[in-house]
Design an enzyme around this catalytic site. Structure first.
Site, PDB file in Angstrom:
ATOM      1  N   GLY A  42       0.782  -1.221   0.000  1.00 15.51           N
ATOM      2  CA  GLY A  42       0.000   0.000   0.000  1.00 15.51           C
ATOM      3  C   GLY A  42       0.815   1.272   0.000  1.00 15.51           C
ATOM      4  N   GLY A 101       2.739   2.346  -2.623  1.00 11.85           N
ATOM      5  CA  GLY A 101       3.062   2.804  -3.967  1.00 11.85           C
ATOM      6  C   GLY A 101       4.406   2.300  -4.460  1.00 11.85           C
ATOM      7  N   SER A 161       4.912  -1.010  -5.459  1.00 10.48           N
ATOM      8  CA  SER A 161       4.689  -2.180  -6.325  1.00 10.48           C
ATOM      9  C   SER A 161       4.857  -3.514  -5.618  1.00 10.48           C
ATOM     10  CB  SER A 161       5.599  -2.120  -7.560  1.00 10.48           C
ATOM     11  OG  SER A 161       5.275  -1.022  -8.350  1.00 10.48           O
ATOM     12  N   GLU A 218      -2.890  -8.957 -13.356  1.00  9.06           N
ATOM     13  CA  GLU A 218      -3.393  -7.872 -12.516  1.00  9.06           C
ATOM     14  C   GLU A 218      -4.590  -7.182 -13.153  1.00  9.06           C
ATOM     15  OE1 GLU A 218      -1.820  -4.341  -9.623  1.00  9.06           O
ATOM     16  OE2 GLU A 218      -0.482  -5.877 -10.398  1.00  9.06           O
ATOM     17  N   ASP A 246       5.207  -1.409 -13.588  1.00 16.66           N
ATOM     18  CA  ASP A 246       5.594  -2.054 -12.340  1.00 16.66           C
ATOM     19  C   ASP A 246       6.175  -3.441 -12.578  1.00 16.66           C
ATOM     20  OD1 ASP A 246       4.574   0.216 -11.245  1.00 16.66           O
ATOM     21  OD2 ASP A 246       2.798  -0.734 -10.377  1.00 16.66           O
ATOM     22  N   TYR A 272      -8.607   5.346  -9.564  1.00 14.43           N
ATOM     23  CA  TYR A 272      -7.570   5.025 -10.548  1.00 14.43           C
ATOM     24  C   TYR A 272      -8.214   4.741 -11.906  1.00 14.43           C
ATOM     25  CZ  TYR A 272      -3.311   2.837 -12.420  1.00 14.43           C
ATOM     26  OH  TYR A 272      -2.209   2.517 -13.182  1.00 14.43           O
TER      27      TYR A 272
END
Length: 384
Positions: A122, A124, A126, A160, A172, A224
């Site tokens: 959480g 940021g 990755s 993902e 990522d 997002y």
């Protein structure tokens, strides 16, 4: 946890020894935020923080998963029953990789996997990509699939996007799979071409500080996805395949064509100027003018805060405080809505900046941040 300890725990869980141990890192993005799903440019580098997996094949169609970092026992799944959006837990990431490999025609018949990670979740940085890539690399080697790293990253992104349901780009996973020690990765997300750019701050008496605000974010939440949809709308209104195709020199004309679509105008402006910032940073680093990237990082934060609108009070406080305390440059990094900021600073100023940020958080009534110095490390690899 050492390799021996990980293997020992694997044997306790599964009553067999693992066939190998692999690691995949988290990443920090130096510059190039939200450009990856717009066919643009990004510049991440790998962190020393990794997700490590002990793995062994199975031939009975069973996938067994366990994490040392999550409460609960072994999770058992059937590989022929894996389905997108069926799992909302951490197991969706490795399970999604197995699903994506099988969807691509690779005969993966199961596995026992035990995981542990030092990548903050959480933040940021990755953590999800590291989990995906370490699973994919292990299964690729164990099953002799022969998948090249860029293609491995694409399969992880599919996991993902489609299995987990998070509309992320390719940065990522590529960073976790392909970065090199001591370098930042200049990646063109359209053709996946890569250039490794030397990035040795210590040699210049500088440091890159990562400040984790501890404000959690999730890529699979609606905000997002709204940004991504808005970018796609902007590209459609401008008649281009992706916002990558809008040249920086043509930005004003493009914004005028968008008329009163104010939200789309802001998104377009960020993406076009951010691509330009990546190219500027690459040029400055190649010229050996590392300190000159500081103002470019500052510009990036303003754009993410005001145009893309994905910052938060904690991230803004890190950036403003760090700059007031003498930082060369600072910006939020990652998907936004929380997570981390990066601070470029002279080595002698790191302790002062760290203390100033901690005091500012305390004064604002925020929880204490977590800070560490980031050093470019190697991408995914086998450990044993």
């Amino acid at each position: 946890m050492s390799i021996a300890e990980l293997a020992e725990r694997f044997e306790e869980l599964y009553a067999r020894v693992p066939e190998g141990v692999w690691a995949a890192p988290g990443r920090v993005n130096l510059i190039g935020e939200h450009t990856d799903y717009n066919d643009g440019f990004v510049m991440p580098f790998a962190l020393p923080h990794t997700t490590v997996a002990a793995v062994a094949r199975r031939e009975d169609g069973v996938l067994r998963l366990h994490s040392a970092d999550v409460e609960g026992g072994v999770v058992e799944l059937r590989v022929d029953e894996l389905a997108p959006r069926s799992d909302q837990d951490w197991t969706a990431y490795p399970a999604g990789v197995v699903w994506a490999l099988r969807e691509a025609g690779h005969a993966v018949t199961g596995a026992d996997i035990h995981l542990t990670s030092t990548v903050p979740t959480g933040a940021g940085l990755s953590s999800s990509a590291a989990l995906e890539v370490v699973t994919a690399l292990a299964l690729d080697e164990l099953y002799g699939l022969g998948i090249e790293r860029p293609q491995l990253a694409l399969l992880c992104r599919r996991a993902e996007n489609e299995y987990v349901g998070a509309p992320t780009g390719i940065m990522d996973q590529t960073a976790s799979a392909c970065c090199m020690d001591g370098h930042a990765l200049f990646l063109d997300t359209r053709d996946l071409s890569q250039r490794q750019i030397p990035f040795d701050l210590a040699a210049e008496g500088m440091r890159l500080l990562v400040v984790d605000t501890r404000v959690k974010h999730s890529h699979s939440n609606g905000e997002y996805g709204k940004r991504r949809a808005g970018c796609e709308k902007g590209a459609a209104l401008l008649g281009v395949d992706a916002l990558r195709d809008v040249a920086f020199e043509e930005l004003d004309a493009a914004l005028e064509r968008l008329g009163d679509e104010e939200e789309v105008r802001r998104l377009v402006r960020h993406i076009v100027t951010e691509n330009h910032r990546v190219e500027r940073v690459v040029s400055l680093l190649k010229a050996g003018d590392t300190r000159a990237i500081g103002p470019v990082l500052n510009e990036g934060h303003v754009s993410l805060r005001d145009d893309f609108r994905i910052s938060c009070p904690e991230l803004d406080l890190v950036v403003d405080t760090a700059l007031s305390a003498g930082a060369v440059g600072a910006r939020m990094t990652g998907g936004g809505f929380g997570g981390s900021a990066i601070v470029l600073a002279e080595a002698a100023d790191v302790d002062t900046i760290t203390k100033a940020v901690e005091e500012a958080f305390a004064a604002a009534g925020f929880g204490a941040p977590r800070s560490f110095t980031a050093v470019p490390d190697a991408g995914a690899r086998r450990l044993g």
